[in-house]
Design a protein around this motif. Sequence first.
Motif, PDB file in Angstrom:
ATOM      1  N   ASP A   1       0.853  -1.316  -0.014  1.00 57.74           N
ATOM      2  CA  ASP A   1      -0.165   0.113  -0.146  1.00 57.74           C
ATOM      3  C   ASP A   1       0.869   1.309  -0.011  1.00 57.74           C
ATOM      4  N   THR A   2       2.135   1.241  -0.443  1.00 59.88           N
ATOM      5  CA  THR A   2       2.862   2.463  -0.277  1.00 59.88           C
ATOM      6  C   THR A   2       3.532   2.639  -1.820  1.00 59.88           C
TER       7      THR A   2
ATOM      8  N   THR B   1       6.334   4.943  -3.815  1.00 58.78           N
ATOM      9  CA  THR B   1       7.679   5.579  -3.692  1.00 58.78           C
ATOM     10  C   THR B   1       7.905   6.417  -4.871  1.00 58.78           C
TER      11      THR B   1
ATOM     12  N   GLU C   1       7.110   9.399  -0.204  1.00 57.97           N
ATOM     13  CA  GLU C   1       6.552   8.151  -0.193  1.00 57.97           C
ATOM     14  C   GLU C   1       4.825   8.732   0.258  1.00 57.97           C
ATOM     15  N   LEU C   2       4.018   7.653  -0.420  1.00 58.21           N
ATOM     16  CA  LEU C   2       2.455   7.981  -0.076  1.00 58.21           C
ATOM     17  C   LEU C   2       1.755   6.867  -0.206  1.00 58.21           C
ATOM     18  N   ARG C   3       0.701   6.704   0.679  1.00 59.78           N
ATOM     19  CA  ARG C   3      -0.235   5.770   0.484  1.00 59.78           C
ATOM     20  C   ARG C   3      -1.065   5.667  -0.520  1.00 59.78           C
ATOM     21  N   TRP C   4      -1.500   4.388  -1.135  1.00 64.68           N
ATOM     22  CA  TRP C   4      -2.342   4.200  -1.984  1.00 64.68           C
ATOM     23  C   TRP C   4      -3.225   3.056  -1.967  1.00 64.68           C
TER      24      TRP C   4
ATOM     25  N   ASP D   1       8.031  12.184   5.147  1.00 66.15           N
ATOM     26  CA  ASP D   1       7.260  11.280   3.824  1.00 66.15           C
ATOM     27  C   ASP D   1       8.038  11.915   2.500  1.00 66.15           C
TER      28      ASP D   1
END
Length: 374
Positions: A161-162, A164, A177-180, A362
């Motif tokens: 779920d990351t 980059t 980095e972010l969540r998806w 992040d």
Amino acid sequence: MKFQVERDVLAEAVAWTARALPARPALPVLAGMRLQAGEDLTLSSFDYDVSAQASLPVAVEEEGDVLVSGRLLAEITRSLPPRPVEVHTDGARTILTCGSAQFSLLMLPAEDYPALPDMPPAVGTVESDVFAAAVAQVATAAGRDDTLPALTGVRIEIEADTLTLIATDRYRLAVRELRWSPAKPDLSAAVLVPGRALADTARALTAGAEVSIALALPGENGDGMIGFEGGGRRATTRLLGGEFPRYQALLPDQVNATAELPAALLSESVKRVALVAERNTPVRLSFTPGQLLLEAGTGDEAQAAETLEASYEGDDIQIAFNPQYLLDGLTVMDSDTVRISFTAPAKPAVITGKPAADQAPDYRYLLMPIRLGG
């Protein structure tokens, strides 16, 4: 073909689609934008590497399929008065009417226009605003030298779920980095996407709440392809080949000094001091407890200096940076406070926002210093 549509709706869709028009088309028809009127109006452009497509609801009186000059259509729709637009065909011409203004566009041979690539399989979704901001933060560090194509790209690493995003031009490195929401929880992949195409696409897909990301890895579709879709718009671009630098080794695992100060204040100060920095000359930053001294210019040249209050821990340090590269990192920071971490004056510094307690930042922007004479 005949349809009616609101001016702003048409202008936005045309502007989005025109982004994939080639500057120097290999074939005359690639300078065209395809308009297909059916249940909706679909606009398409393609240069064999990047495709863009927009669908929008219009009042269709007569279905049809035409190809007209894309850049001319974009200029026309951008300048139209705020009135409904009617488009219809008359022989070999497409007639566009808006209020008292009327334009007659010659049609290109639509039968010679290449078919757009199919969208690859969807692999997940991400919030459109978050994705656009993340891409903007990273793409600023992508290279512009086409002789090093791998450095002109943004590397996208997918791990569960990351997401980059990474870019570097050898002088700076940006990592975000972010969540998806992946389609498969164990999804793992890494691809290299052309930086300019990615930045343009992400910025223009914020009309919808989410962006769907589709991916065909190299080997599945030649060099591989990535697609983005949201808000009635979709785009594809071929992936880049080549070896991307091992960026993890560039990020320091320990720091010897840190400074914190307001991001906006530092940006404005760097801009002022850099006014006297001649081409390729640095801005010098001298940190001592409680303050930062910014300087530029030496000898017989114009000089500038400015002192700012700063929270600083560590031994006194003087370091110099390319002012534009420094500003590129500061202006995309999503934090009111910027933190600069140092290991040594000749080693890269890492610029981040101030993270919440017990959380890693992040976004990291690593910047190579310029060696000071003497």
